[in-house]
Design an enzyme around this catalytic site. Structure first.
Site, short mmCIF file in Angstrom:
data_model
loop_
_atom_site.label_atom_id
_atom_site.label_comp_id
_atom_site.label_asym_id
_atom_site.label_seq_id
_atom_site.Cartn_x
_atom_site.Cartn_y
_atom_site.Cartn_z
N CYS A 110 -0.90 10.47 19.36
CA CYS A 110 -1.71 10.61 20.56
C CYS A 110 -2.03 9.22 21.11
CB CYS A 110 -3.00 11.34 20.23
SG CYS A 110 -3.88 11.83 21.70
N THR A 138 -2.79 -20.07 2.86
CA THR A 138 -3.18 -19.96 1.45
C THR A 138 -2.88 -18.54 0.96
OG1 THR A 138 -4.88 -21.59 1.82
CG2 THR A 138 -5.13 -20.21 -0.15
N HIS A 170 0.81 -1.24 0.00
CA HIS A 170 0.00 0.00 0.00
C HIS A 170 0.83 1.28 0.00
CE1 HIS A 170 0.00 1.29 4.38
NE2 HIS A 170 0.51 0.08 4.50
C1 LIG Z 1 9.24 2.29 7.24
C2 LIG Z 1 8.02 1.44 7.42
N1 LIG Z 1 8.15 0.16 7.76
C3 LIG Z 1 7.09 -0.66 7.92
C4 LIG Z 1 5.81 -0.18 7.77
C5 LIG Z 1 4.64 -1.11 7.96
O1 LIG Z 1 4.07 -1.51 6.73
P1 LIG Z 1 2.59 -2.12 6.69
O2 LIG Z 1 1.65 -1.00 6.91
O3 LIG Z 1 2.46 -2.73 5.32
O4 LIG Z 1 2.51 -3.17 7.75
C6 LIG Z 1 5.61 1.17 7.44
C7 LIG Z 1 4.25 1.73 7.33
O5 LIG Z 1 3.97 2.82 7.79
C8 LIG Z 1 6.75 2.00 7.25
O6 LIG Z 1 6.62 3.29 6.93
#
Ligand SMILES: Cc1ncc(COP(=O)(O)O)c(C=O)c1O
Length: 387
Positions: free
Chosen positions: A321, A232, A196
């Site tokens: 927060c 899966t 994402h």
């Molecule tokens: C540097 C970093 N590592 C790991 C993550 C975690 O990824 P996910 O939201 O796919 O678990 C994020 C998400 O904010 C991130 O910015």
């Protein structure tokens, strides 16, 4: 302007995923043709991810996100190397997926070194070298910081780890698809990606595992992903992250990075020219193309966010927060900011669909918001010397 938090799922990605919810819903582990159709789609996605980061498809393991990839890499190496050693090296500015995985292991007998960073958030490869002992099994460092955007000297740290014969993992959640990432050029054994953050779907990620890197799987169950991750497979999600990787590669080839750097620098300059007592957090040039992180004197981050939100701008702040108390960001404290300044931070992160007009709009409305909040602020602090 909050693309570091998440990105939209590209319409082309959604289009590619759709058939795997409906017509092509087979279990990729089934022998029949419906299953094999899904299997082929997974292997195609694996090739696309591998191509984007210069890896071999067999080195790609699909996970349920960046957090899982980080957990898997760190705990997986820790459990599989217990006989060799119990020491891990990381930094003070990692994402909580890494920091909390390390803290989990500390409670179970492992030792962790949390390296400091300089005022820009940079880790010194010499510090990594000095921290390595004969018990060190893993170095885990983020490629770029999600808050202040600083890009770490990964290649240099990779060389240090390799010379010492220590596994090297990088959290590449904020970099893969945004700047060039090549596992061989960087010299990494493991790398985490999240769908994402690169215009793919949520809840799917990748752990790159260099050939020969043995980890204990966090999940017990079936033999999926060659025994490296039971359950899966999330076929639509995997198809989505694969398509997102393909599109990211095309965008990078067309210079998407340069466009964002121009917008980013215009935004930084525009704000700093119009508002007094503003500090840029992170490195001026070794930073993510879309990252702007600023501290404003005597202002609470949250009040800026609410005022920006009212005017249609989604941004983020370095304070979280939690349980009613405002904790300043561990990253801003690690670069040396006092809590009262760290509380006044604003993160604007640009993405592929942001326009120059939107940059102008923020430069236009922000001075009024800051002026209003400063007039209301009862705080005075030690601002001099922090600029
Ligand atoms: C540097 C970093 N590592 C790991 C993550 C975690 O990824 P996910 O939201 O796919 O678990 C994020 C998400 O904010 C991130 O910015």
């Amino acid at each position: 302007m909050d693309h570091a938090a998440t990105t939209s799922t590209d319409v082309e990605v959604v289009k590619a995923m759709e058939p795997y919810f409906t017509l092509k819903y087979g279990n990729p582990n089934s022998i029949h043709s419906f299953g094999q159709e899904a299997r082929e789609a997974i292997e195609e996605a694996r090739e696309k991810i591998a191509h984007l980061i210069g890896a071999n498809p067999a080195e790609i393991v699909f996970t349920a996100g960046g957090t899982e990839a980080d957990n898997h890499a760190i705990k997986g190496i820790a459990w599989s190397n217990q006989k060799k050693g119990n020491h891990i090296i990381t930094s003070k500015i990692e994402h909580h997926a890494v920091l909390h995985s390390c803290q989990f292991l500390e409670k179970r007998g492992f030792k962790v070194t949390y390296l400091p960073v300089d005022k820009y958030g940079l880790i010194d490869p010499e510090d990594v070298k000095k921290a390595i002992t004969n018990k060190t099994i893993l170095v885990t460092i983020m490629h770029a910081n999600n808050e202040i955007g600083t890009i770490e000297p990964i290649k240099e740290i990779g060389r240090v780890a390799k010379d010492a014969g220590v596994y090297f993992h990088i959290d590449s959640v904020q970099t893969t698809g945004h700047i060039p990432v090549d596992v061989n050029d960087l010299g990494v054994d493991m790398l985490s990606i999240s769908g994402h953050k690169l215009y793919g779907p949520k809840g799917v990620g990748v752990l790159y595992l260099r050939k020969g890197t043995k980890i204990v799987s966090l999940m017990d169950g079936g033999a999926q992903e060659k025994n490296r991750r039971a359950s899966t497979e999330n076929v639509p999600g995997i198809v989505g992250i694969g398509k997102a990787a393909e599109l990211a590669e095309k965008r990078l080839a067309k210079g998407a990075e340069d466009r964002l750097v121009k917008l980013r620098d215009k935004l930084i300059k525009g704000i700093m020219n119009k508002i007094e007592n503003v500090r840029l957090n992170g490195h001026p040039t070794k930073r993510l193309p879309g990252n702007v992180n600023l501290c404003f004197e005597f202002i609470e981050g949250e009040s800026m966010l609410l005022n920006l939100d009212i005017q249609g701008v989604a941004a983020s702040s370095g304070s979280a927060c939690t349980s009613g108390s405002l904790e300043p960001s561990h990253v801003l404290l690690a670069i040396g900011l006092p809590p009262e300044i760290a509380h006044g931070s604003l993160r604007l992160t640009l993405g592929k669909d942001n326009t120059e007009e939107e940059i102008d709009y923020v430069i236009d409305i922000l001075p009024g918001i800051i002026e209003k909040l400063r007039a209301l602020s009862p705080f005075k602090g030690n601002w001099e010397g922090l600029k």
